[in-house]
Design a protein around this motif. Structure first.
Motif, mmCIF file in Angstrom:
data_model
loop_
_atom_site.group_PDB
_atom_site.id
_atom_site.type_symbol
_atom_site.label_atom_id
_atom_site.label_comp_id
_atom_site.label_asym_id
_atom_site.label_seq_id
_atom_site.Cartn_x
_atom_site.Cartn_y
_atom_site.Cartn_z
ATOM 1 N N GLU A 203 0.805 -1.221 0.000
ATOM 2 C CA GLU A 203 0.000 0.000 0.000
ATOM 3 C C GLU A 203 0.842 1.276 0.000
ATOM 4 O O GLU A 203 0.609 2.194 -0.798
ATOM 5 N N ILE A 204 1.833 1.348 0.887
ATOM 6 C CA ILE A 204 2.583 2.597 1.056
ATOM 7 C C ILE A 204 3.402 2.930 -0.188
ATOM 8 O O ILE A 204 3.565 4.102 -0.544
ATOM 9 N N SER A 205 3.913 1.912 -0.859
ATOM 10 C CA SER A 205 4.759 2.149 -2.039
ATOM 11 C C SER A 205 4.020 1.897 -3.352
ATOM 12 O O SER A 205 4.653 1.780 -4.403
ATOM 13 N N LYS A 206 2.697 1.858 -3.309
ATOM 14 C CA LYS A 206 1.928 1.566 -4.522
ATOM 15 C C LYS A 206 2.192 2.580 -5.624
ATOM 16 O O LYS A 206 2.326 2.225 -6.804
ATOM 17 N N SER A 207 2.288 3.863 -5.264
ATOM 18 C CA SER A 207 2.534 4.885 -6.292
ATOM 19 C C SER A 207 3.907 4.698 -6.933
ATOM 20 O O SER A 207 4.093 5.009 -8.116
ATOM 21 N N PHE A 208 4.883 4.171 -6.174
ATOM 22 C CA PHE A 208 6.204 3.891 -6.740
ATOM 23 C C PHE A 208 6.079 2.821 -7.826
ATOM 24 O O PHE A 208 6.635 2.948 -8.920
ATOM 25 N N ASP A 209 5.341 1.761 -7.486
ATOM 26 C CA ASP A 209 5.189 0.637 -8.412
ATOM 27 C C ASP A 209 4.471 1.061 -9.690
ATOM 28 O O ASP A 209 4.836 0.635 -10.794
ATOM 29 N N ILE A 210 3.450 1.908 -9.546
ATOM 30 C CA ILE A 210 2.691 2.362 -10.714
ATOM 31 C C ILE A 210 3.584 3.194 -11.636
ATOM 32 O O ILE A 210 3.574 3.020 -12.862
ATOM 33 N N SER A 211 4.367 4.091 -11.049
ATOM 34 C CA SER A 211 5.261 4.920 -11.866
ATOM 35 C C SER A 211 6.304 4.065 -12.570
ATOM 36 O O SER A 211 6.649 4.311 -13.736
ATOM 37 N N TYR A 212 6.803 3.053 -11.871
ATOM 38 C CA TYR A 212 7.783 2.163 -12.491
ATOM 39 C C TYR A 212 7.166 1.407 -13.662
ATOM 40 O O TYR A 212 7.787 1.277 -14.725
ATOM 41 N N ASP A 213 5.956 0.898 -13.490
ATOM 42 C CA ASP A 213 5.342 0.106 -14.559
ATOM 43 C C ASP A 213 5.099 0.961 -15.800
ATOM 44 O O ASP A 213 5.305 0.502 -16.930
ATOM 45 N N THR A 214 4.691 2.214 -15.607
ATOM 46 C CA THR A 214 4.514 3.126 -16.740
ATOM 47 C C THR A 214 5.842 3.348 -17.459
ATOM 48 O O THR A 214 5.925 3.305 -18.694
ATOM 49 N N TYR A 215 6.889 3.579 -16.675
ATOM 50 C CA TYR A 215 8.234 3.761 -17.230
ATOM 51 C C TYR A 215 8.702 2.498 -17.947
ATOM 52 O O TYR A 215 9.244 2.560 -19.060
ATOM 53 N N ALA A 216 8.498 1.343 -17.327
ATOM 54 C CA ALA A 216 8.962 0.081 -17.907
ATOM 55 C C ALA A 216 8.317 -0.174 -19.261
ATOM 56 O O ALA A 216 8.990 -0.584 -20.217
ATOM 57 N N GLN A 217 7.022 0.072 -19.357
ATOM 58 C CA GLN A 217 6.346 -0.148 -20.631
ATOM 59 C C GLN A 217 6.881 0.791 -21.712
ATOM 60 O O GLN A 217 7.011 0.396 -22.877
ATOM 61 N N TYR A 218 7.212 2.011 -21.332
ATOM 62 C CA TYR A 218 7.775 2.961 -22.297
ATOM 63 C C TYR A 218 9.157 2.497 -22.761
ATOM 64 O O TYR A 218 9.457 2.492 -23.967
ATOM 65 N N VAL A 219 9.999 2.097 -21.819
ATOM 66 C CA VAL A 219 11.354 1.656 -22.162
ATOM 67 C C VAL A 219 11.309 0.397 -23.028
ATOM 68 O O VAL A 219 12.081 0.253 -23.982
#
Length: 281
Positions: free
Chosen positions: A98-114
């Motif tokens: 829960e606390i780091s959910k926003s971190f994971d979401i930002s990473y997944d967006t970045y990962a898909q772009y890369v």
């Protein structure tokens, strides 16, 4: 990446026996909050990224040096039978979910772009193209995702987690003794192609073996990685060029993993230099 060469007082690649006495004791508590039991292991790579990499082939080959193991099917990612997908349990469920959910979401967006763009010939990466008008906050969250990843690696190797890393994950917008930059490493590109990889964790120790003086590590999606460096005595402001402070952070190019450790970059390719010239004209 701006060159920074402080006196590290010791070996760049020390024998682990030299610093065994400096290692942190194993703990059953979450390394981030330090108040709840460690009941979960963070993924070395997000399961969604591994599933995309697996595609319809239903198999991944996990390579570590000369050792290779096959991970078959999406269920294999979840079961993690050989402990390949996750780090050992070192975080509590609230911190890791829960606390780091926003971190994971930002990473997944970045990962898909890369994953979808050819970036290894580019001079930089546009965070605005990835995140739009929210690029400042999302870039911080992306960096905090990597802070969580690197922290879990430190705990696995019993390296004391710097307070600045926890403070950054708790909301600080900089780390006075650390920096993160975007990198592309030729040897990693050659070895893993579009696969995912993590570099060796390399600490440095003082000449008298009395303390850790720095550490370096990196995590890659294909050829593009994030390099983390911590320096015990701090990094001067003029050398602390954090990728998450820029809308179009540069890609730092390295020949191999040894250069990643020492920070010795190579010149970008001709196409990247041309695009940089156009951008600056």
């Amino acid at each position: 990446m701006t060159s920074f060469s402080p006196d590290f007082e010791g070996s760049e690649l020390p024998d682990s026996a030299r610093y065994a006495h400096l290692l942190a004791p194993e703990s059953a508590m979450c390394w981030w909050c330090e108040s709840r039991p460690a009941t979960t292991g963070e993924h070395k790579f997000k399961r969604a990224s591994l599933a995309r990499l697996m595609g319809n082939g239903e198999m991944l080959v996990w390579a570590s040096g000369k050792q290779q193991r096959e991970i078959r099917g999406k269920g294999g990612l979840k079961r993690d039978r050989y402990g390949l997908v996750k780090f050992p349990k070192s975080m509590c469920a609230p911190c890791n979910n829960e606390i780091s959910k926003s971190f994971d979401i930002s990473y997944d967006t970045y990962a898909q772009y890369v994953e979808a763009h050819l970036l290894r010939t580019m001079p930089g990466i546009s965070m605005e193209s990835i995140y739009g008008s929210e690029w400042r906050q999302k870039s911080l969250d992306l960096a905090r995702y990597h802070a969580k990843h690197f922290g879990c690696r430190m705990v696995r190797d019993r390296f004391p987690v710097p307070r600045s890393l926890r403070d950054f994950m708790n909301g600080a917008e900089d780390m006075p003794d650390s920096r993160m930059v975007i990198i592309c490493t030729d040897s990693v590109t050659k070895a893993y192609g579009s696969g995912m990889s993590i570099s060796p964790f390399v600490p440095r120790v003082s000449a008298d073996g009395a303390r850790f003086t720095s550490c370096v590590m990196a995590a890659y999606i294909g050829p593009i990685g994030i390099r983390y460096e911590w320096v015990a005595d701090g990094i001067p402001d003029q050398f602390r060029d954090q990728f998450f402070h820029y809308s179009n952070p540069v890609i730092n190019y390295f020949r191999d993993e040894k250069d990643v450790v020492t920070g010795e970059t190579r010149k970008p390719g001709g196409f990247a230099r041309f695009l940089q010239w156009v951008h600056n004209s």
